[in-house]
Structures are given as C-alpha cells and as structure tokens.
Motif scaffolding. Structure first.
Motif, PDB file in Angstrom:
ATOM      1  N   ILE A  35       0.862  -1.179   0.000  1.00 61.38           N
ATOM      2  CA  ILE A  35       0.000   0.000   0.000  1.00 61.38           C
ATOM      3  C   ILE A  35       0.900   1.231   0.000  1.00 61.38           C
ATOM      4  CG2 ILE A  35      -1.942   1.164   1.103  1.00 61.38           C
ATOM      5  CD1 ILE A  35      -2.540  -1.442   2.585  1.00 61.38           C
ATOM      6  N   GLY A  36       0.755   2.058  -1.021  1.00 63.83           N
ATOM      7  CA  GLY A  36       1.619   3.204  -1.194  1.00 63.83           C
ATOM      8  C   GLY A  36       1.362   4.318  -0.196  1.00 63.83           C
ATOM      9  N   GLN A  37       2.202   5.326  -0.221  1.00 59.82           N
ATOM     10  CA  GLN A  37       2.100   6.461   0.689  1.00 59.82           C
ATOM     11  C   GLN A  37       0.750   7.151   0.551  1.00 59.82           C
ATOM     12  OE1 GLN A  37       5.214   9.334   0.171  1.00 59.82           O
ATOM     13  NE2 GLN A  37       4.551  10.624   1.856  1.00 59.82           N
ATOM     14  N   LYS A  38       0.068   7.306   1.688  1.00 65.49           N
ATOM     15  CA  LYS A  38      -1.251   7.944   1.790  1.00 65.49           C
ATOM     16  C   LYS A  38      -2.328   7.218   0.981  1.00 65.49           C
ATOM     17  CE  LYS A  38       0.587  12.565   2.741  1.00 65.49           C
ATOM     18  NZ  LYS A  38       0.589  13.996   2.338  1.00 65.49           N
ATOM     19  N   LYS A  39      -2.075   5.974   0.593  1.00 65.47           N
ATOM     20  CA  LYS A  39      -3.062   5.182  -0.139  1.00 65.47           C
ATOM     21  C   LYS A  39      -3.838   4.285   0.823  1.00 65.47           C
ATOM     22  CE  LYS A  39      -1.785   6.794  -4.145  1.00 65.47           C
ATOM     23  NZ  LYS A  39      -2.672   7.692  -4.939  1.00 65.47           N
ATOM     24  N   LYS A  40      -4.971   3.766   0.325  1.00 68.20           N
ATOM     25  CA  LYS A  40      -5.839   2.927   1.136  1.00 68.20           C
ATOM     26  C   LYS A  40      -6.153   1.628   0.410  1.00 68.20           C
ATOM     27  CE  LYS A  40      -8.195   6.998   3.067  1.00 68.20           C
ATOM     28  NZ  LYS A  40      -9.507   7.678   3.236  1.00 68.20           N
ATOM     29  N   ASP A  63       4.326   5.311   4.302  1.00 70.06           N
ATOM     30  CA  ASP A  63       3.924   6.318   5.272  1.00 70.06           C
ATOM     31  C   ASP A  63       2.469   6.744   5.076  1.00 70.06           C
ATOM     32  OD1 ASP A  63       4.276   8.078   7.396  1.00 70.06           O
ATOM     33  OD2 ASP A  63       4.896   9.721   6.096  1.00 70.06           O
ATOM     34  N   LYS A  64       1.702   6.672   6.170  1.00 68.45           N
ATOM     35  CA  LYS A  64       0.280   7.057   6.222  1.00 68.45           C
ATOM     36  C   LYS A  64      -0.603   6.184   5.320  1.00 68.45           C
ATOM     37  CE  LYS A  64       1.003  11.832   7.704  1.00 68.45           C
ATOM     38  NZ  LYS A  64       2.445  11.695   7.951  1.00 68.45           N
ATOM     39  N   ALA A  65      -0.160   4.977   5.046  1.00 72.55           N
ATOM     40  CA  ALA A  65      -0.993   4.005   4.333  1.00 72.55           C
ATOM     41  C   ALA A  65      -2.042   3.432   5.293  1.00 72.55           C
ATOM     42  CB  ALA A  65      -0.133   2.894   3.752  1.00 72.55           C
ATOM     43  N   SER A  66      -3.185   3.002   4.720  1.00 72.31           N
ATOM     44  CA  SER A  66      -4.279   2.492   5.549  1.00 72.31           C
ATOM     45  C   SER A  66      -4.784   1.153   5.022  1.00 72.31           C
ATOM     46  CB  SER A  66      -5.452   3.482   5.573  1.00 72.31           C
ATOM     47  OG  SER A  66      -5.065   4.720   6.120  1.00 72.31           O
ATOM     48  N   LEU A  67      -5.033   0.250   5.938  1.00 70.44           N
ATOM     49  CA  LEU A  67      -5.702  -1.020   5.660  1.00 70.44           C
ATOM     50  C   LEU A  67      -7.046  -0.942   6.366  1.00 70.44           C
ATOM     51  CD1 LEU A  67      -5.491  -3.892   4.449  1.00 70.44           C
ATOM     52  CD2 LEU A  67      -4.446  -4.624   6.598  1.00 70.44           C
ATOM     53  N   GLU A  68      -8.144  -0.886   5.592  1.00 65.06           N
ATOM     54  CA  GLU A  68      -9.442  -0.547   6.152  1.00 65.06           C
ATOM     55  C   GLU A  68     -10.455  -1.672   5.955  1.00 65.06           C
ATOM     56  OE1 GLU A  68     -10.460   3.106   4.218  1.00 65.06           O
ATOM     57  OE2 GLU A  68      -8.952   4.262   5.313  1.00 65.06           O
ATOM     58  N   LEU A  77      -7.025 -11.242  11.251  1.00 66.55           N
ATOM     59  CA  LEU A  77      -5.962 -10.866  10.326  1.00 66.55           C
ATOM     60  C   LEU A  77      -4.661 -11.528  10.739  1.00 66.55           C
ATOM     61  CD1 LEU A  77      -4.758  -9.088   8.035  1.00 66.55           C
ATOM     62  CD2 LEU A  77      -4.490  -7.275   9.750  1.00 66.55           C
ATOM     63  N   LYS A  78      -4.073 -12.253   9.794  1.00 65.99           N
ATOM     64  CA  LYS A  78      -2.766 -12.890  10.031  1.00 65.99           C
ATOM     65  C   LYS A  78      -1.790 -12.361   8.987  1.00 65.99           C
ATOM     66  CE  LYS A  78      -0.419 -17.369  10.336  1.00 65.99           C
ATOM     67  NZ  LYS A  78      -0.567 -18.841  10.189  1.00 65.99           N
ATOM     68  N   VAL A  79      -0.685 -11.772   9.457  1.00 66.19           N
ATOM     69  CA  VAL A  79       0.342 -11.234   8.577  1.00 66.19           C
ATOM     70  C   VAL A  79       1.655 -11.940   8.898  1.00 66.19           C
ATOM     71  CG1 VAL A  79       1.581  -9.180   7.820  1.00 66.19           C
ATOM     72  CG2 VAL A  79      -0.827  -8.997   8.516  1.00 66.19           C
ATOM     73  N   ASN A  80       2.170 -12.684   7.933  1.00 63.13           N
ATOM     74  CA  ASN A  80       3.378 -13.463   8.178  1.00 63.13           C
ATOM     75  C   ASN A  80       4.657 -12.637   8.134  1.00 63.13           C
ATOM     76  OD1 ASN A  80       1.945 -15.932   8.454  1.00 63.13           O
ATOM     77  ND2 ASN A  80       1.796 -16.093   6.221  1.00 63.13           N
ATOM     78  N   TYR A  81       4.594 -11.484   7.439  1.00 66.72           N
ATOM     79  CA  TYR A  81       5.781 -10.637   7.311  1.00 66.72           C
ATOM     80  C   TYR A  81       5.293  -9.219   7.028  1.00 66.72           C
ATOM     81  CZ  TYR A  81      10.140  -8.792   5.237  1.00 66.72           C
ATOM     82  OH  TYR A  81      11.261  -8.045   4.933  1.00 66.72           O
ATOM     83  N   ALA A  82       5.671  -8.255   7.884  1.00 69.53           N
ATOM     84  CA  ALA A  82       5.196  -6.878   7.726  1.00 69.53           C
ATOM     85  C   ALA A  82       6.352  -5.894   7.743  1.00 69.53           C
ATOM     86  CB  ALA A  82       4.206  -6.524   8.829  1.00 69.53           C
ATOM     87  N   GLU A  83       6.352  -4.991   6.775  1.00 72.99           N
ATOM     88  CA  GLU A  83       7.283  -3.873   6.742  1.00 72.99           C
ATOM     89  C   GLU A  83       6.476  -2.576   6.835  1.00 72.99           C
ATOM     90  OE1 GLU A  83       9.851  -3.845   3.370  1.00 72.99           O
ATOM     91  OE2 GLU A  83      10.764  -5.786   3.815  1.00 72.99           O
TER      92      GLU A  83
END
Length: 219
Positions: A35-40, A63-68, A77-83
């Motif tokens: 998810i890009g910067q300021k994207k949702k 930066d300021k990305a949202s998962l809604e 929600l299961k996330v195996n690898y997060a940056e």
C-alpha cells in the motif's frame, strides 16, 4: 471421493488462517500486498456485519498508508511478514457505529508506528444514523522473533497504539441541542407534527457507548 475433497479443502482453510475459520466467515489469502504512501486498501462486502478471515504473506505499508475494513463485525488478520517503516493505520468498523472486533497475528520485520483504530463512532442527531457506537475488542499477537512493539513513547520507533474507545465522548451537547431545536422548528413550520429530518423522530442520548478491550500477547 467427493467427501474426501471437501475434507481436504476444509483442512486447507484452517491451516491457512491459523485454525480460526468458520463456515460463515469470508476467507481470503493474499501473497503480497503493498500500500503506497497515503493510499488505502479497503475490504468491504455486500453482506453487512460479516466476519473476514484474511491472511497476508507479505504486507508493506508506506507512510500514512491504511488497511481498512468496513461493515465488518469481526476481523481475523494474520500477517506473516510486515514492513511498516514509518506510520500506518489499520481501521475497522461495522455498519452501526461500532468498532470491529479484531484478532491480529503479525510478524514485524520493520516497524515505525502502527495505529489500530477500532473506536466507536459518534451518533449524529438529525441524520439517519445509529446511537453512539461501542469500541471493538482487540487481541493483538506479535511474533517475538521479529520487532516487538512498544506503547510507551510515540516519538520512538516500533510504536503501537490501539484505540478501542467508545463513541460519544466527543459529542458536544450544545451542538446536539441546537440541531434538535432546529429540527423541531422545521417540523412546526411544515405542519408535520413530528421532528422533521430525524429518522422515526428518534433522538439519541448523549451517553457514550462501551469501551472495547485490548489483549496483547507474543508468540
């Protein structure tokens, strides 16, 4: 043969979602989501207040990305690898002003700041809405082999904030009364004999909803 195939499919769903899938759940699996910067990235369904079980192998949030999640009563929600190098948001709400209940399991490879926002929403007297909402309940599990989040200092790295506060705390009583009296005046002038513009003539109380609860665990 057909029964065996169904059994194998059920086993696959359970293994890919950490064992918490149920027949009524919507189950999704994403290999990589960036998810890009300021994207949702939003997840919605036609069936309101449903449950979503979502597994993401690799999640990258700029930066300021949202998962809604909208119209979701529960989210697993299961996330195996997060940056998450800077600041990002996970947001969840149902269709009735309540925050989503969330069960989150995540491995942080990189973490600047993450805000999980499942607070209740405020009622808005004079419009078609619901009462002040309840905050969602959150169980947050983080992998101790990755970065461990901290909640003490938002100016430092690896900051995590989980907002489960109920709706209604931010309501301004004077503003609410002004809206109500305005609707009464409109009703009198129109001769309708009821509160014009308010659904079923209902006025919501200023009482806040119920705060949600947070459980933090490591695995």
């Amino acid at each position: 043969m057909k029964n065996n195939m169904i059994f194998v499919l059920l086993l696959f769903l359970l293994s890919s979602t950490g064992g918490f899938a149920h027949p009524q759940d919507s189950v999704q699996h994403i290999e990589k989501l960036e998810i890009g910067q300021k994207k949702k990235k939003s997840f919605t369904t036609k069936r309101q207040d449903s449950t979503l079980v979502l597994t993401i192998d690799t999640l990258i949030m700029k930066d300021k990305a949202s998962l809604e999640f909208f119209g979701k009563k529960k989210v697993r929600l299961k996330v195996n690898y997060a940056e998450i190098p800077k600041q990002a948001y996970i947001i969840g709400t149902d269709s009735k002003n309540n925050g989503s209940d969330m069960d989150i399991q995540i491995h942080f490879e990189e973490l600047g700041a993450l805000y999980v926002l499942v607070g209740g929403r405020d009622a808005n007297n004079g419009t078609r809405t619901y009462p002040n909402g309840n905050g969602g309940n959150v169980t947050f599990r983080y992998d101790k082999r990755g970065i461990r989040p901290q909640q003490a200092d938002k100016e430092q790295e690896a900051y995590l904030r989980i907002d489960t506060r109920a709706g209604g705390y931010r309501v301004n009583p004077q503003s609410d009364l002004y809206n109500i009296y305005t609707q009464i005046g409109m009703g009198i002038r129109s001769g309708g004999g009821r509160l014009g513009g308010v659904p079923q003539g209902q006025i919501y109380s200023g009482s806040p909803g119920k705060d949600g609860k947070v459980t933090m665990e490591e695995f």
